[in-house]
Design a protein around this motif. Structure first.
Motif, short mmCIF file in Angstrom:
data_model
loop_
_atom_site.label_atom_id
_atom_site.label_comp_id
_atom_site.label_asym_id
_atom_site.label_seq_id
_atom_site.Cartn_x
_atom_site.Cartn_y
_atom_site.Cartn_z
N ARG A 125 32.71 73.60 108.19
CA ARG A 125 33.42 72.48 107.58
C ARG A 125 32.39 71.55 106.95
NH1 ARG A 125 33.05 67.93 110.84
NH2 ARG A 125 32.13 68.29 112.89
N ASN A 126 32.84 70.79 105.99
CA ASN A 126 31.98 69.79 105.37
C ASN A 126 31.83 68.59 106.29
OD1 ASN A 126 32.98 71.39 102.88
ND2 ASN A 126 31.37 70.06 102.05
N ALA B 139 23.32 73.01 102.44
CA ALA B 139 23.81 72.23 101.30
C ALA B 139 25.00 72.92 100.66
CB ALA B 139 22.70 72.04 100.27
N ALA B 140 26.01 72.14 100.33
CA ALA B 140 27.15 72.68 99.59
C ALA B 140 26.71 73.01 98.16
CB ALA B 140 28.29 71.67 99.57
N PRO B 141 27.38 73.96 97.51
CA PRO B 141 26.97 74.34 96.16
C PRO B 141 27.18 73.21 95.16
CG PRO B 141 29.06 75.37 96.73
CD PRO B 141 28.53 74.74 97.98
N ARG B 142 26.28 73.15 94.19
CA ARG B 142 26.43 72.19 93.10
C ARG B 142 27.33 72.83 92.04
NH1 ARG B 142 21.27 72.41 94.86
NH2 ARG B 142 20.32 70.50 95.64
N TRP C 42 34.52 73.30 101.91
CA TRP C 42 34.13 74.48 101.14
C TRP C 42 34.95 75.68 101.59
CZ3 TRP C 42 31.62 79.01 103.00
CH2 TRP C 42 31.15 79.87 102.01
N ALA C 43 35.44 76.45 100.64
CA ALA C 43 36.20 77.68 100.93
C ALA C 43 35.33 78.87 100.58
CB ALA C 43 37.50 77.71 100.13
N GLY C 44 35.17 79.80 101.54
CA GLY C 44 34.35 80.97 101.29
C GLY C 44 34.24 81.83 102.53
N ASN C 45 33.26 82.75 102.51
CA ASN C 45 33.05 83.70 103.60
C ASN C 45 31.71 83.43 104.28
OD1 ASN C 45 35.29 84.84 102.38
ND2 ASN C 45 34.23 86.69 101.69
#
Length: 301
Positions: free
Chosen positions: A29-30, A92-95, A165-168
């Motif tokens: 989670r963020n 870090a979350a993606p830019r 963020w949504a992903g695997n």
């Protein structure tokens, strides 16, 4: 007279440690807008304490059987018999550079935007993963140094960001690999058709789909939109994905999940079960849906 265990035919139990992670043990989670925390609960199902070991993490765009990229690693401390410990990594979350509005971006353009990562198949450790494993032995339970950036969130690319963020995420520990594919706290709009997207495959194969969860009652359907001119193209029998039927896919495909939650709906969830014919493996793409969630979330029509 003392009789040895061997003479009496009694075999002493094997003393082993056995570290396991379940899909539900992987959470992410963020914790800030630009920072994600990945938490993994590791359990020792053996009868002796485990040794400190390294756990590697990989990431991929939201979907099933898409290519993995090495992310980071953490050190798992010694765990007592039948005990658990939680370890975590902050990354870090993606830019994200927004491609455009959901209704205007061609699916092929989105596929290009999320493609290009090197594959590291589940259950195998790449050279980068080995290097991360060695480095992790010098680190504590929370890893803060970033080794690689997360893949882009597909809905964020289409101006529909959510709270998380949504992903695997793929966890490699010992000889085991455990995956979780998750879009959580995704906002839905009651009384309207809601659209979300994910990706399937990275090479020619056949896939079988099934939907479960209480959100399935919201007229849930799946469509292959890869060849459409836009994500708002016609949802007809020409591109519908029929559950339990094997679907041939030549490469990575874009799948659209369409749902229509009723007026005044509560939070719900949908799990998309995807089975790969060549391996007979199943991946589960989870959608946690909430009309009160923060962020733009699903696209509503």
């Amino acid at each position: 007279m003392t009789v040895s265990l061997l003479e009496r035919g009694v075999v002493a139990p094997v003393q082993i440690s056995e570290l396991q992670v379940r899909r539900e043990d992987i959470e992410f989670r963020n914790i800030e807008q630009n920072r994600l925390r990945i938490s993994v609960t590791v359990t020792n199902h053996g009868n002796v304490p485990s040794r400190p070991t390294a756990m590697s993490l990989q990431a991929a765009p939201l979907g099933a059987f898409v290519s993995w990229q090495d992310l980071t690693s953490v050190n798992v401390p010694s765990i007592g018999p039948h005990q658990s410990v939680e370890v975590a990594a902050d990354v870090a979350a993606p830019r994200t550079s927004v491609l455009g509005d959901f209704s205007r971006v061609p699916p092929r353009r989105l596929l290009t935007a999320i493609g290009g990562s090197d594959e590291s198949p589940p259950g195998r450790t790449s050279a980068n993963s080995i290097a991360m494993t060695l480095r992790s032995l010098l680190r504590g339970n929370i890893q803060t140094e970033q080794d690689s950036e997360l893949p882009a969130d597909p809905l964020s690319l289409l101006s529909r960001p959510g709270a998380h963020w949504a992903g695997n995420i793929n966890v490699l520990i010992g000889n085991h690999a455990v995956e979780r594919h998750l879009a959580q706290a995704l906002r839905v709009y009651a009384g309207r058709t809601n659209l979300a997207i994910f990706f399937v495959g990275d090479q020619p194969d056949e896939y079988q789909f099934a939907l479960t969860g209480n959100g399935v009652n919201w007229d849930a359907s799946l469509f292959d939109f890869t060849e459409m001119s836009s994500l708002l193209g016609s949802r007809s029998s020409n591109n519908v994905i029929v559950e339990s039927k094997w679907i041939k896919m030549a490469a990575c495909r874009m799948v659209l999940l369409a749902i229509q939650p009723p007026e005044h709906c509560e939070a719900g969830e949908i799990e998309v079960h995807v089975r790969q014919r060549s391996t007979d493996r199943e991946a589960v793409v989870e959608f946690s849906l909430d009309p009160k969630a923060a962020g733009a979330g699903c696209y509503a029509v």
